[in-house]
Write a protein that holds these residues in place. Structure first.
Motif: not given
Length: 85
Positions: A39-66
Motif C-alpha cells: 500500500i505504501l509503495a503504491a502511494i509513494f510511486v509517482p503517479s502515471l496520471k498527470s495534469k500537465d499535458p506535456s508530461v502526459a503526452a511523454k508518458r503516453q508515447s513511452e507506453i506506445d513505444e513499449l
C-alpha cells in the motif's frame, strides 16, 4: 484473521494503483506479497496520471513505444500457428 488482512491490503494496493494510473493486476500481486508495504509503495510511486499535458503526452508515447512490437506482429515472436505458404 491475518489472511483476511493480507487480502484486504492486496485489494487496497490494487485500487490505489489503479486510481494513480498503474496496472491493477500487477499491483494486486505486489500487495499480495508485500501486504501493508505494498500500500505504501503504491502511494509513494509517482503517479502515471498527470495534469500537465506535456508530461502526459511523454508518458503516453513511452507506453506506445513499449507496445509497438506487440502491435506490429514482431517477426521474432514464436507462434503455434503454421505459416501460410
Amino acid at each position: 484473521m491475518i489472511l483476511e488482512f493480507w487480502i484486504l491490503c492486496a485489494i487496497v494496493t490494487a485500487v490505489v494503483a489503479a486510481v494513480r494510473g498503474g496496472h491493477s493486476l500487477l499491483w494486486l500481486l505486489i500487495g499480495c506479497f508485500l501486504g501493508p508495504i505494498g500500500i505504501l509503495a503504491a502511494i509513494f510511486v509517482p503517479s502515471l496520471k498527470s495534469k500537465d499535458p506535456s508530461v502526459a503526452a511523454k508518458r503516453q508515447s513511452e507506453i506506445d513505444e513499449l507496445a509497438k512490437p506487440l502491435r506490429e506482429g514482431d517477426t521474432k515472436t514464436v507462434s503455434a500457428k503454421p505459416k501460410d505458404r
